[in-house]
Design a protein around this motif. Structure first.
Motif, PDB file in Angstrom:
ATOM      1  N   LEU A  35       9.286   5.011  11.318  1.00 30.58           N
ATOM      2  CA  LEU A  35       9.698   4.383   9.982  1.00 30.58           C
ATOM      3  C   LEU A  35       9.912   3.536   9.116  1.00 30.58           C
ATOM      4  N   GLY A  36      10.217   3.661   8.136  1.00 25.94           N
ATOM      5  CA  GLY A  36       9.500   2.150   7.695  1.00 25.94           C
ATOM      6  C   GLY A  36       8.707   2.665   6.873  1.00 25.94           C
ATOM      7  N   PHE A  37       7.954   3.559   6.715  1.00 24.94           N
ATOM      8  CA  PHE A  37       6.672   4.386   6.232  1.00 24.94           C
ATOM      9  C   PHE A  37       7.053   4.795   4.193  1.00 24.94           C
ATOM     10  N   VAL A  38       6.341   4.072   3.066  1.00 25.09           N
ATOM     11  CA  VAL A  38       6.849   4.768   2.272  1.00 25.09           C
ATOM     12  C   VAL A  38       5.508   4.847   1.107  1.00 25.09           C
ATOM     13  N   SER A  39       5.140   3.558   1.134  1.00 30.13           N
ATOM     14  CA  SER A  39       3.641   3.984   0.372  1.00 30.13           C
ATOM     15  C   SER A  39       2.322   2.230   0.881  1.00 30.13           C
ATOM     16  N   ASN A  40       1.060   2.753   0.414  1.00 29.52           N
ATOM     17  CA  ASN A  40       0.644   1.534   0.946  1.00 29.52           C
ATOM     18  C   ASN A  40      -0.471   2.011  -0.480  1.00 29.52           C
ATOM     19  N   HIS A  41      -1.534   0.629  -0.764  1.00 27.01           N
ATOM     20  CA  HIS A  41      -2.304   0.790  -2.033  1.00 27.01           C
ATOM     21  C   HIS A  41      -2.916   1.784  -2.400  1.00 27.01           C
ATOM     22  N   VAL A  42      -3.009   3.064  -1.949  1.00 29.95           N
ATOM     23  CA  VAL A  42      -3.642   4.195  -2.286  1.00 29.95           C
ATOM     24  C   VAL A  42      -2.488   4.848  -3.267  1.00 29.95           C
ATOM     25  N   PRO A  43      -3.699   4.583  -5.210  1.00 25.57           N
ATOM     26  CA  PRO A  43      -2.351   5.056  -6.009  1.00 25.57           C
ATOM     27  C   PRO A  43      -1.807   6.538  -5.832  1.00 25.57           C
ATOM     28  N   LEU A  44      -0.464   6.638  -6.282  1.00 22.72           N
ATOM     29  CA  LEU A  44      -0.216   7.362  -6.076  1.00 22.72           C
ATOM     30  C   LEU A  44      -0.530   9.030  -6.810  1.00 22.72           C
TER      31      LEU A  44
END
Length: 897
Positions: free
Chosen positions: A17-26
């Motif tokens: 839980l709690g993951f949305v995005s990281n350093h990789v561009p969308l």
């Protein structure tokens, strides 16, 4: 390091839980049939797909072998780079193809028609043929002279790709002929991003010094230059809804809006993200923009302000820093309350992400914090390190009490209003200036009624406050409760006793109302923390010598001691019924202790140490958070849905390494079947199915009782249900009524016949010497020595059909062999120890119907004697087991009484 298939007997990874995005561009893609844009963000080894209408999660991809380093989309697939391999994902979920050929990590991807361009960190460029799944073209660049950092395809430039380098130069290549078309000198600064503008031949080039260059490729001239003052350009996008505007993202988290007509800065979004803006995309033909960053957030902006600026429309985010403390909230186990090192308090739902809540960021002055922004907020409080929550009075006043790092000020929060509370609790004896007095609130707790809050300090003071008014209601001890730092405060379920723990290893028991000291208990080592299970009055005390002592607060005695950890204990939690104690330690293990036996029953090893753990009130999940990880991981309790042996584990047992769950909900049973090894499971009892225990016991058929219980009383049932009068058929009207000719025509009813003699039914009697269906099956089964087909056919029949078949065995058309074979069929069924009730029901009906014939024929009588011996043998075995079980139950009943 290899992961074990079954590292834990009790827990299996469920989801993160709690993951949305990281350093990789969308990446964005438009679905023609759904007529909606979708957003793809990376979260470690998988990616999430969100819709833009509500930012609801649509799909989660399969787990990749490594962390995803790049993502790109086209009209059909989502392409991901993980390590040295490239994957094409179909339907946003399933990995369909794998492209292998790179010798280093891939960091750039660009779909190009029916081809895919990939670039690794060593400068190796490959053009892949998507249909064949093989490289179409390969080119090697020298990283010292031309290190590729950006790649783009200029519109209307057939088979051509523009490459940007770290050295600041650009090259235009024809991938069809593998030739360099043109080389651009650049501007002497590293190129970070290349984006096609709304004009043909014009490309937007972002530089590491903050410059944004609009360059015409056809004539090699710069159209216009812009300069942002807050760091390198990380993303560029253009509005395509009729407004000439360019947007750029920066490493500082700001987004700049540039007016292309007037060639000036229009406005900028200050602190759009807490960290560098890694992804920025304007949706085609819509006044919407989506952005993501490494702060674990995804935002949708809309351009509807009066001056053409953007405002935040939708938001989805998690903790931007690892959680420091988590606890299940409520009694249903559906919400997890977390406090992160980013000074925010959040609630994550175990059911659906739409139920997540953000209680806000801790601040001394909330209104001033909103005006200051995220980074320039001088009113931001230190992160919450420990809190206590009580659901009983959540609708009346603040029900969360939190202490902060290196701060003596304690804050209150309201879960129902999802905001920070109105009270800042600090005793007048303390100064709020931390630089002068290094006094810290170290422990908090709330009474079960929700009316009182307890706070322990590093000075040894323990105070009690009213949660509604925030007023001080007394202190424990004459001056201080302890002569050292207070490591824990707990209150029992009935507000009778308060337990405080000092760092010197002393437990003090206080009376709740009078605040007098009831007694103390000195432990063998210093105390690091305590956890109380209110229903059982058991207090778990973690000591600095890596052991756990279990104290009964009623008798004030140590009842259990657990040892096995090799490093400091970070957190502890009880199962809801108080039979298990789970402990986490910096030795990267999580151990489960059985309190009644005092033995270790489960342990598994993790790659990173768990900083805090919590068991759900219903016992369904175990929640953990780990060092340097922003997520909350759920582990399912396998004892609720499968057979688990809780055999104690030896002291020298070596724990197995477990893999953290992913954002995909995993099926523990299927994962164990897929990943299971050929080795035998240690400490597991062999499970026996009903087919396997037939040699020891007898099994039933599981058929409804109506299929076999009423066979002996079938004639009585038929007589009872027999109608008193036979049913009369209604007179059938003719197709037409005949008429009598005359002046006044009339109907002729005299021809109506009541004679039904012509409708007599003709019943065909069976021929002499013919066998019934059951007799023929018995004859075949006797020859083949297999009676399973007969039993299957009888199980499909109803009671009336079974009664008819058994009665036909003694008709004049049948022979004595048919009845003999039926006796053999019953005997063979009894020897298998299966379908115990069916065999006896069929035998009882057979003896009732043909009892006279069986006693008068010696051959049938001898067969019945053999059947009697078989029946007695099977029943004696079952009867002995029943007597043994009844004797054991009676002994245990008398022993407990």
């Amino acid at each position: 390091m290899t992961f074990s298939a079954n590292p834990s007997k009790i827990f299996a990874g469920y989801r993160a839980l709690g993951f949305v995005s990281n350093h990789v561009p969308l990446a964005t893609r438009y679905h023609k049939r759904h007529k909606e844009n979708y957003i793809v963000t990376c979260v470690g080894r998988s990616f999430h797909v969100y819709n833009t209408s509500r930012l609801g999660i649509v799909a989660v991809s399969d787990i990749h072998p490594d962390d995803i380093s790049a993502v790109a989309t086209d009209f059909r697939y989502v392409y991901t780079a993980a390590g040295k391999n490239i994957f094409s994902v179909a339907r946003n979920r399933k990995i369909e193809k794998t492209f292998e050929g790179h010798a280093a990590e891939v960091h750039l991807l660009l779909p190009f028609g029916h081809h895919l361009i990939s670039v690794d960190v060593d400068g190796f460029l490959i053009v892949w043929d998507l249909g064949a799944g093989k490289p179409y073209l390969q080119t090697k660049f020298d990283p010292e002279s031309f290190s590729v950092t950006a790649v783009a395809h200029p519109h209307t430039y057939m088979n051509k790709v523009l490459l940007g380098s770290e050295q600041g130069t650009l090259q235009l290549w024809n991938i069809n002929t593998n030739k360099l078309i043109y080389s651009f000198d650049g501007w002497g600064v590293s190129i970070t991003v290349i984006q096609q503008s709304t004009a043909v031949d014009v490309m937007a080039i972002g530089l590491a010094d903050g410059q944004v260059i609009l360059h015409n490729l056809a004539v090699d001239k710069t159209v216009v230059k812009f300069k942002q003052d807050f760091g390198p350009v990380t993303a560029i996008s253009f509005r395509t809804d009729g407004h000439p505007m360019m947007l750029t993202g920066s490493a500082a988290g700001h987004i700049a809006l540039w007016d292309l007509e007037n060639r000036k800065l229009h406005s900028y979004l200050k602190d759009a993200h807490y960290s560098s803006v890694t992804g920025l995309q304007c949706l085609p033909s819509e006044p919407l923009m989506v952005t993501c960053a490494a702060d674990n957030s995804l935002k949708v902006w809309i351009f509807d302000l009066a001056d053409g600026g953007a405002r935040l429309l939708r938001l989805r985010e998690g903790h931007s820093a690892p959680p420091s403390f988590i606890r299940f909230y409520g009694t249903d186990g559906q919400n997890i309350l977390t406090a992160g090192q980013d000074s925010t308090v959040r609630s994550f739902s175990t059911v659906h992400d739409k139920n997540n809540k953000n209680l806000g960021r801790a601040s001394y002055f909330k209104k001033a914090s909103k005006r200051a922004g995220l980074k320039l907020d001088k009113y931001k409080m230190p992160p919450v390190v420990r809190f206590a929550a009580e659901q009983s009075r959540e609708s009346d006043w603040d029900n969360i009490l939190a202490c902060h790092r290196s701060l003596n000020l304690v804050s209150t929060w309201s879960y129902q209003r999802t905001t920070m509370g109105k009270h800042m609790i600090s005793h007048p004896r303390f100064s709020t200036d931390v630089s002068e007095h290094s006094i810290t609130a170290t422990a908090v707790d709330i009474s079960a009624c929700g009316n009182f809050g307890f706070i322990g300090y590093s000075t040894g003071h323990v105070d009690i406050y009213n949660m509604q008014s925030g007023q001080h209601r007394g202190s424990f001890g004459e001056e201080t409760a302890h002569d050292c730092t207070v490591r824990g405060v707990s209150v029992d379920a009935l507000n009778q006793k308060v337990i405080t723990a000092g760092a010197d290893g002393t437990l003090s028991f206080w009376k709740f109302k009078t605040k007098e000291l009831l007694g103390t208990l000195k432990l063998n080592a210093f105390v690091s923390q305590i956890v109380l299970h209110r229903d059982s009055s058991m207090l778990a005390v973690a000591l600095d010598d890596f052991t756990i002592s279990l104290v009964d607060i009623d008798t004030r005695r140590v009842v259990r001691q657990f040892s096995g950890h090799t490093s400091s204990i970070t957190d502890m939690t009880f199962r809801a019924d108080g039979r298990w104690l789970l402990t986490a330690s910096l030795d990267c293990t999580i151990r489960t202790w059985n309190i009644p036996t005092g033995k270790l029953i489960d342990v598994f090893l993790l790659h990173s140490a768990a900083t805090t753990i919590s068991m759900s009130p219903c016992g369904t999940f175990l929640a953990t958070s780990h060092v340097g990880d922003v997520g909350v991981y759920l582990w399912s309790n396998k004892t609720l849905y499968s057979h688990v042996s809780l055999t104690p584990i030896p002291v020298d047992y070596t724990p197995k390494l477990a893999q953290l769950p992913s954002t995909v909900i995993s099926d523990p049973e299927s994962s164990e079947m897929l990943n299971g090894s050929t080795e035998e499971e240690e400490f597991e009892d062999d499970y026996k199915s009903p087919e396997q225990i037939a040699s020891e016991l007898v099994t039933l058929s599981l058929l409804p009782t109506s299929r076999w219980l009423n066979l002996l009383n079938l004639d009585i049932i038929k007589m009872r249900n027999k109608p008193k009068e036979p049913p009369k058929a209604p007179k059938a009207a003719p197709f037409y009524l005949p008429t009598i000719a005359g002046l006044q025509p009339s109907f002729d009813v005299s021809s109506q016949s009541t004679d039904n003699s012509k409708t007599q039914s003709h019943i065909k009697k069976p021929e002499l010497g013919s066998l019934s269906d059951l007799a023929m099956q018995l004859l075949k089964a006797h020859q083949n020595h297999s009676y399973e087909s007969i039993l299957s056919s009888l199980k499909e029949m109803g009671p009336s059909a079974i009664d008819r078949e058994i009665r036909l065995l003694g008709d004049e058309g049948s022979t004595d062999e048919a009845m003999l074979y039926f006796i053999e069929f019953i005997e063979a069924t009894l020897k298998t120890n299966k379908h115990f009730e069916l065999a006896h029901s069929y035998l009882a009906l057979f003896l009732k119907v043909h009892g006279d014939q069986l006693s008068s024929k010696p051959q049938l009588a001898s067969a019945l004697e053999s059947l009697t011996n078989t029946q007695l043998h099977s029943w004696d075995r079952v009867q002995s087991l029943l007597q043994k079980s009844l004797g054991m139950v009676n002994y245990l009943r008398s022993a407990t009484v």
